[in-house]
Design an enzyme around this catalytic site. Structure first.
Site, PDB file in Angstrom:
ATOM      1  CD  GLU A 114       4.979  -7.956   7.812  1.00 14.53           C
ATOM      2  OE1 GLU A 114       5.474  -7.856   8.929  1.00 14.53           O
ATOM      3  OE2 GLU A 114       3.768  -8.139   7.609  1.00 14.53           O
ATOM      4  CB  CYS A 138      -1.029   6.255  11.447  1.00 15.11           C
ATOM      5  SG  CYS A 138      -1.076   7.054   9.839  1.00 15.11           S
ATOM      6  N   GLY A 189       4.345   1.321   4.702  1.00 18.13           N
ATOM      7  CA  GLY A 189       4.734   2.567   4.073  1.00 18.13           C
ATOM      8  C   GLY A 189       3.588   3.345   3.467  1.00 18.13           C
ATOM      9  CB  CYS A 320       0.020 -14.790 -42.773  1.00 16.82           C
ATOM     10  SG  CYS A 320       0.140 -14.272 -41.067  1.00 16.82           S
TER      11      CYS A 320
HETATM   12  S1  SF4 Z   1       1.868   2.285   7.205  1.00 14.63           S
HETATM   13 FE1  SF4 Z   1       2.284   4.459   7.560  1.00 14.63          FE
HETATM   14  S2  SF4 Z   1       0.621   5.537   6.533  1.00 14.63           S
HETATM   15 FE2  SF4 Z   1      -0.026   3.388   6.743  1.00 14.63          FE
HETATM   16  S3  SF4 Z   1      -1.172   3.365   8.659  1.00 14.63           S
HETATM   17 FE3  SF4 Z   1       0.930   2.830   9.183  1.00 14.63          FE
HETATM   18  S4  SF4 Z   1       1.931   4.765   9.720  1.00 14.63           S
HETATM   19 FE4  SF4 Z   1       0.010   5.258   8.700  1.00 14.63          FE
END
Ligand code: SF4
Length: 336
Positions: A114, A138, A189, A320
């Site tokens: 995206e 995460c 990413g 020129c």
């Molecule tokens: S895209 Fe990856 S690095 Fe960013 S918040 Fe989500 S899991 Fe974490």
């Protein structure tokens, strides 16, 4: 900025890149030298690599039909080999009266990424993805939960920026034609996990066309020149005259008029717009009259004093260096 994760093309493994095939090679994967080499390997002259670069990065087109400076017989083979379509827009969403546009892209292997274009007063930010999925896991992020599908190629990252730039230049984003002022890698990413390709993408995005057109710019950037000019104006009270040579499809787009106005606003300056006098052997030529007129009007509307210079002398190689260039192009007289 975590963005919602569309259905992944396949299960990704956190921290590990997929073994799926790589995206097709694209012009934007290569540096300028490599592009010339690629053109040569296709049986073309090396400078075709530069021409293709200008079409893609400056004119924002990959349509062979637009490449009128390339011989018709070479356009399609070059475009097929070096400008394959990498991303297909699957869905588009907009809000903020159309000034925020989010695009869901499908890559060659079905992976989804995206990008988001956000227009604010005075700036446009493009948020791009650097990976399909993400291996960082995460816990608060939907992208992270699905794992990494694969790293994006340099050209796949650049393609998101080019698509946004194209939409802006075409006036598709409310607010008039514009240009991207900021790029952030806050889509899908972790950019540092795809470091070399992200870095190469940054280099492509920031590669100045201007350095090719005005070689001295490698030494003194516009900002430095203008700083010196404003210092002169402050010390002398004299108006600075900006000579702007309008070159067709290179620096005559409406957004460049706006960018020039941004640079000059509030300063004691006057702009002379000079339609480029064509030089023998040069691929650059003057802007169309209507384009020049719009450029002038945009500056005037922004309160910048502007005039279009009379183009006398075209028929006598009046600009020129043209007489000297024409002379060098002529064979030397016998015995001379
Ligand atoms: S895209 Fe990856 S690095 Fe960013 S918040 Fe989500 S899991 Fe974490």
């Amino acid at each position: 900025m975590p963005v919602p994760k569309p259905t992944p093309a396949g299960p990704g493994q956190p921290g590990a890149e997929s073994t799926k095939g790589r995206p097709p090679l694209h012009l934007a994967d290569l540096d300028p030298q490599e592009r010339r080499g690629a053109a040569e390997r296709l049986g073309q002259q090396r400078f075709r690599g530069d021409q293709l670069s200008r079409h893609y990065f400056a004119r924002l087109t990959d349509d062979p039909g637009d490449m009128t400076d390339v011989p018709a017989s070479a356009r399609v083979p070059l475009a097929e080999a070096l400008l394959p379509r990498l991303l297909t827009a699957e869905q588009e969403f907009s809000c903020d009266q159309g000034q925020t546009r989010k695009t869901l892209w499908r890559a060659f292997d079905g992976a989804y990424v995206e990008s988001v274009l956000m227009r604010y007063p005075g700036r446009v930010t493009m948020c791009v993805s650097s990976q399909a999925g993400c291996g960082m896991a995460c816990p608060f992020c939907a992208t992270g939960q699905a794992g990494l599908t694969r790293n994006l190629s340099t050209a796949e990252i650049v393609a998101q920026v080019v698509a946004g730039a194209r939409a802006l230049a075409a006036g598709e984003v409310p607010g008039g034609p514009g240009r991207i002022s900021n790029v952030v890698f806050m889509g899908m990413g972790e950019p540092l996990a795809n470091y070399s390709r992200v870095l190469a993408a940054v280099r492509r995005i920031t590669d100045p066309v201007r350095d090719e057109l005005v070689p001295v710019n490698r030494r003194w950037k516009i900002a430095e020149v203008l700083d010196a000019a404003w210092g002169y104006a402050a010390a002398t009270g004299r108006r600075v005259s900006i000579e702007y040579a309008l070159i067709r499809d290179i620096n005559d787009q409406p957004w460049r008029a706006e960018a020039l106005a941004d640079l000059l606003a509030g300063h004691l300056a006057h702009v002379n717009l000079i339609p480029l006098n064509p030089t023998p052997g040069s691929k650059w030529t003057a802007s169309e009259p209507g384009v020049m007129q719009e450029f002038e009007q945009r500056l005037a509307l922004r309160g910048i004093p502007v005039t279009v210079r009379d183009t006398r002398g075209t028929e006598i190689d009046g600009a020129c260096g043209q007489l000297a260039a024409a002379g060098r192009a002529r064979p030397a007289p016998a015995g001379g």
